[in-house]
Design an enzyme around this catalytic site. Structure first.
Site, PDB file in Angstrom:
ATOM      1  N   SER A  63       0.764  -1.565   0.393  1.00  0.00           N
ATOM      2  CA  SER A  63      -0.015   0.105   0.101  1.00  0.00           C
ATOM      3  C   SER A  63       0.728   1.420  -0.338  1.00  0.00           C
ATOM      4  CB  SER A  63      -0.698  -0.321   1.491  1.00  0.00           C
ATOM      5  OG  SER A  63      -1.014  -0.933   0.948  1.00  0.00           O
TER       6      SER A  63
HETATM    7  N1  SAH Z   1      -0.812  -4.681   4.452  1.00  0.00           N
HETATM    8  C1  SAH Z   1       0.213  -4.768   2.808  1.00  0.00           C
HETATM    9  C2  SAH Z   1      -1.042  -4.516   1.670  1.00  0.00           C
HETATM   10  C3  SAH Z   1      -0.727  -6.105   0.613  1.00  0.00           C
HETATM   11  S1  SAH Z   1      -2.352  -6.126  -0.454  1.00  0.00           S
HETATM   12  C4  SAH Z   1       1.403  -4.769   2.921  1.00  0.00           C
HETATM   13  O1  SAH Z   1       1.769  -3.656   3.475  1.00  0.00           O
HETATM   14  O2  SAH Z   1       1.844  -5.140   1.798  1.00  0.00           O
HETATM   15  C5  SAH Z   1      -3.430  -7.193   0.410  1.00  0.00           C
HETATM   16  C6  SAH Z   1      -3.167  -8.785   0.419  1.00  0.00           C
HETATM   17  O3  SAH Z   1      -4.017  -9.449   0.881  1.00  0.00           O
HETATM   18  C7  SAH Z   1      -2.949  -8.942  -0.388  1.00  0.00           C
HETATM   19  O4  SAH Z   1      -1.058  -9.583  -0.272  1.00  0.00           O
HETATM   20  C8  SAH Z   1      -3.719 -10.316  -0.437  1.00  0.00           C
HETATM   21  O5  SAH Z   1      -3.562 -11.810  -1.076  1.00  0.00           O
HETATM   22  C9  SAH Z   1      -4.286 -10.233   1.366  1.00  0.00           C
HETATM   23  N2  SAH Z   1      -5.749 -11.312   0.947  1.00  0.00           N
HETATM   24  C10 SAH Z   1      -6.675 -10.662   0.104  1.00  0.00           C
HETATM   25  N3  SAH Z   1      -7.904 -11.448   0.430  1.00  0.00           N
HETATM   26  C11 SAH Z   1      -7.288 -12.062   1.968  1.00  0.00           C
HETATM   27  C12 SAH Z   1      -7.976 -12.622   2.797  1.00  0.00           C
HETATM   28  N4  SAH Z   1      -9.296 -13.683   2.589  1.00  0.00           N
HETATM   29  N5  SAH Z   1      -7.164 -13.224   3.474  1.00  0.00           N
HETATM   30  C13 SAH Z   1      -5.277 -13.230   4.159  1.00  0.00           C
HETATM   31  N6  SAH Z   1      -4.832 -12.135   3.400  1.00  0.00           N
HETATM   32  C14 SAH Z   1      -5.955 -11.471   2.464  1.00  0.00           C
END
Ligand code: SAH
Length: 232
Positions: free
Chosen positions: A76
């Site tokens: 993000s």
């Molecule tokens: N906080 C992260 C942002 C990652 S983007 C950072 O700082 O890099 C969001 C993430 O949520 C992705 O990696 C995706 O695979 C994950 N995601 C989506 N649905 C999910 C679920 N139901 N349970 C766990 N992770 C999930």
């Protein structure tokens, strides 16, 4: 000049000064947009974001935008990470759940502010990658697991705060149930995957929850049974 000196000079002249860029991120991207919580600013000034992006994007680690990570996901934008975390009103003794570990950057920031972070990621490859980043940074108060974060982490509940880093069609009920009274959940919710409103939900008592809208955001889709399903 001997060889090692010339190598050092070459490395120094081509390596971006990440500490300086991190300082500028704090002032230009965060403070200028009214992030004021000292614990959030200190954490973002401490965690090396360049360790959480893929090598290809390392030079852009401090750009004012999200960046691609494996599995078609993103790390993000720094401001959004700060804004979401500030809105959780965290205290040092808190135990926090994050859904959507991705690169692990947001979990790393949280780990500097609270006592323990539990984080769940859907993709096994990203679990491994984030774990590697935590180890490289020497972060020991983060527990990560692979799974569907829309179901929460019942064995470790309740949580003082829950951060959801992907956008779903609704607020997952299990997450509300795993909040302490007085606890806060921040989650992007919207009827289209890719466009959401950032919601803050505060648990007022056993049955009452107060919702606040923090504005429009764009997150990758939240998968899982309380999200967009397996194929989002
Ligand atoms: N906080 C992260 C942002 C990652 S983007 C950072 O700082 O890099 C969001 C993430 O949520 C992705 O990696 C995706 O695979 C994950 N995601 C989506 N649905 C999910 C679920 N139901 N349970 C766990 N992770 C999930």
């Amino acid at each position: 000049m001997n060889t090692s000196e010339s190598l050092t000079r070459r490395t120094m002249s081509t390596q971006p000064d990440f500490a300086q860029q991190r300082g500028r991120m704090i002032t230009d991207q965060l403070q200028r947009r009214n992030i004021t919580d000292p614990s959030v600013l200190a954490a973002m000034g401490h965690i090396p974001r360049e360790q959480f992006v893929t090598r290809r994007y390392r030079r852009h680690a401090y750009s004012d935008s999200p960046l691609p990570i494996p599995e078609g996901q993103t790390i993000s934008q720094p401001y959004i990470v700060a804004y979401m975390i500030e809105s959780l009103h965290l205290e040092p003794q808190h135990r926090v759940l994050e859904v959507g570990t991705g690169s692990g950057y947001a979990a790393a920031i949280l780990s500097q502010i609270v006592s323990h972070v539990y984080t769940i990621e859907w993709y096994p490859q990203l679990v491994q990658l984030a774990q590697k980043h935590f180890t490289l940074c020497g972060l020991t108060n983060i527990t990560i697991k692979q799974g569907d974060g829309t179901l929460g982490w019942p064995e470790e509940a309740p949580f003082d705060a829950i951060l959801v880093s992907a956008g779903g069609p609704k607020v997952p009920r299990p997450l509300l149930e795993q909040l302490v009274v007085g606890g806060r959940l921040v989650i992007p919710v919207g009827q289209e995957p890719g466009r959401q409103e950032l919601l803050s939900v505060i648990r007022r008592d056993d049955t009452r929850f107060q919702h606040l809208n923090l504005g429009a955001v764009a997150f990758v889709p939240l998968r899982g049974v309380q999200g967009w399903g397996d194929e989002a």
